[in-house]
Write a protein that holds these residues in place. Structure first.
Motif, short mmCIF file in Angstrom:
data_model
loop_
_atom_site.label_atom_id
_atom_site.label_comp_id
_atom_site.label_asym_id
_atom_site.label_seq_id
_atom_site.Cartn_x
_atom_site.Cartn_y
_atom_site.Cartn_z
N THR A 172 0.85 -1.19 0.00
CA THR A 172 0.00 0.00 0.00
C THR A 172 0.88 1.24 0.00
O THR A 172 1.99 1.23 0.55
N GLN A 173 0.39 2.31 -0.61
CA GLN A 173 1.13 3.55 -0.73
C GLN A 173 0.43 4.64 0.07
O GLN A 173 -0.80 4.76 0.03
N ASP A 174 1.20 5.42 0.82
CA ASP A 174 0.60 6.48 1.61
C ASP A 174 0.11 7.61 0.70
O ASP A 174 0.42 7.63 -0.49
N SER A 175 -0.65 8.54 1.27
CA SER A 175 -1.28 9.59 0.46
C SER A 175 -0.28 10.49 -0.24
O SER A 175 -0.56 11.04 -1.31
N SER A 176 0.91 10.65 0.33
CA SER A 176 1.93 11.51 -0.29
C SER A 176 2.64 10.82 -1.43
O SER A 176 3.33 11.45 -2.23
N THR A 179 5.86 6.59 0.39
CA THR A 179 6.11 5.35 1.12
C THR A 179 5.24 4.22 0.58
O THR A 179 4.03 4.38 0.43
N CYS A 180 5.88 3.11 0.31
CA CYS A 180 5.22 1.91 -0.20
C CYS A 180 5.60 0.77 0.72
O CYS A 180 6.78 0.43 0.83
N LYS A 212 6.04 8.54 9.57
CA LYS A 212 6.06 7.08 9.40
C LYS A 212 5.71 6.34 10.70
O LYS A 212 5.44 5.14 10.68
N ASP A 214 2.99 6.96 12.38
CA ASP A 214 1.57 6.68 12.20
C ASP A 214 1.35 5.52 11.22
O ASP A 214 0.41 4.74 11.38
N LEU A 215 2.24 5.42 10.22
CA LEU A 215 2.11 4.33 9.26
C LEU A 215 2.31 2.98 9.93
O LEU A 215 1.63 2.00 9.60
N ASN A 218 -0.88 2.05 11.68
CA ASN A 218 -1.90 1.64 10.71
C ASN A 218 -1.64 0.24 10.18
O ASN A 218 -2.56 -0.57 10.02
N GLU A 297 9.47 -2.32 2.99
CA GLU A 297 9.27 -1.01 2.36
C GLU A 297 10.06 -0.96 1.06
O GLU A 297 11.20 -1.42 1.01
#
Length: 303
Positions: A172-176, A179-180, A212, A214-215, A218, A297
């Protein structure tokens, strides 16, 4: 003179294809642009030979050929602009070490030349460049802090970045878009987890930026495991914790570690894990041989 200009245009469009900003190196894929220019020159040469020595009635034919040539040339630019970035490398903080596992060693004129060598190699994922001796070292893995190495001054390292996050593999990729990542629930030792990430051209997850944290929460919110391996180690020097890209992790920072950690319990805890438990989630040192889930990552090209 016109012939010479056309050939120079075709040549320069293939040669001027790199960009170096200091921290990132980007090489461009201008194959379609180069191909269209070469085709342009070829058609022009054929048309000149066909028209030369004929009557003026052929002038309209020549004009039409030139129009078609122009269309081909412009189309080549459009096609090239849509697929321009081919490979991008990011400079990482690692320096002053020569890591083992070199797949190729050669002399080049510049760091851009070393990037070009890495592009030509089939499985090259990172490279080192000695700014003094101009030696170029290629690797088929992402070089990481904590790997086997010897001191060598003036060596800097670059990682290959990916343009797309492989969501088809569960990442999954963050909104920005920077980060994958993917949580792997099957348990592995820290070293085996590293190997798994490398198969996807990635590494264990780095918490080298505030967002990261918070990532991690999640990614692990549905995990039943207490520990999840991350990409950091003090394997080279006890107490000198670094993320795999060479960024130092402050030991005294209460916002990073859970209370009382790292403690190197049993003198065997040299790998980083995220410990999730009620009221004290954070970074913890862990025995590298203890199997745990892990987060991979893939370094992304943000531009």
């Amino acid at each position: 003179m016109l012939h010479l200009c056309l050939y120079l245009t075709s040549y320069l469009s293939c040669y001027l294809c790199g960009d170096w900003t200091g921290n990132n190196i980007q090489l461009h894929n201008l194959f379609m642009f180069c191909f269209s220019n070469a085709f342009f020159v070829l058609i022009y040469g054929i048309s000149v030979l066909a028209v030369k020595g004929t009557s003026c009635k052929m002038s309209r034919y020549k004009e039409m050929v030139l129009i078609v040539q122009g269309i081909i040339w412009i189309s080549g630019i459009i096609l090239a602009s849509g697929t321009c970035p081919a490979r991008v490398w990011k400079k990482i903080p690692l320096a002053g070490k020569l890591f083992s596992g070199i797949t190729s060693e050669t002399a080049v004129l510049s760091v851009k030349g070393c990037a070009e060598k890495c592009t030509e190699a089939v499985n090259c994922k990172s490279f080192g460049f000695n700014t003094a001796s101009k030696k170029c070292y290629l690797y088929d893995v992402l070089i990481w802090a904590g790997g086997l190495s010897a001191d060598e001054a003036d060596v800097v390292y670059y990682w290959a970045l990916k343009d797309r996050c492989p969501t088809n593999l569960g990442y999954t990729q963050d909104s920005s878009g920077s980060t994958c990542a993917k949580l792997f629930s099957d348990v592995k030792t820290w070293e085996d987890a590293m190997k798994e990430c490398d198969q996807h051209d990635g590494h264990l997850f780095l918490v080298d930026a505030p967002f990261k944290k918070d990532l991690i929460l999640n990614l692990t919110q549905n995990s039943s495991s207490t520990y999840t391996y991350l990409g950091a180690t003090d394997g080279n020097i006890e107490g000198d914790w670094k993320w795999l890209n060479g960024v130092t992790i402050p030991i005294a920072s209460p916002s990073e570690w859970i209370p009382g950690r790292p403690d190197n319990y049993g003198n065997s805890q040299h790998c980083m894990a995220f410990k999730k438990e009620s009221g004290s989630s954070g970074l913890d040192d862990r025995d590298c041989a203890d199997p745990s889930p892990f987060i991979c990552e893939i370094p992304m090209n943000e531009g």
